[in-house]
Design a protein around this motif. Sequence first.
Motif: not given
Length: 186
Positions: A15-19, A126-135, A137-149
């Motif tokens: 899904m991340a690759a598809f997104d 988590p609402y924030f993670a370093r691994d987008p697969q733990t969310l 629908s992950a949105m990439a942000l600075p510092s390697g942080v991803h947010a659940e959106v």
Amino acid sequence: MEEGVAFKKAYNAKMAAFDQLAGELSALVQQFTAVNLAEPTPPTNPSRRAREGVVRDLDQRAPHRIDEDFTFKRPYGFRLGDEAQSQVTTWRRLYELICLHLARQDPVRFARLPDDPAFTTRRGNPYFARDPQTLRSAMALPSGVHAEVNLSANHLRDQINGLLKYYGIDRGMLQIYLRQDRDAEV
């Protein structure tokens, strides 16, 4: 259970690759057709709720507080301290811009978001993670942080409130500007 976890990880990776690919394709089509998807377009077949409800344009200059109910409301922009943004058409984009602002303000603190238990649901998600697969629908942000959106407008509002508290910023410093109420009273 291990098979379920393996399936979820594989599914999230695909899904991340598809997104990412879908975003690239969308940008390519927008560039070729000179159509900007960020600009609102009139609905061709409005939903039953849209037909029954009254859509009312709001004064885009009137500030709203972050503790309001944003159900059926559409954003236009925000002001946080010295930063102001307009032409924001989705709550996800507004959330992203606020996160980017906070990441610029204090990148070290922002990088610690995934470690703070305040940004975890009651069920431990988590609402924030370093691994987008733990969310979901992950949105990439600075510092390697991803947010659940994958959240409603009011859940995004709650996350913004949490971020302001985490950064020690008074909620009154944030003003939200709205463009539309899709469930206005007659």
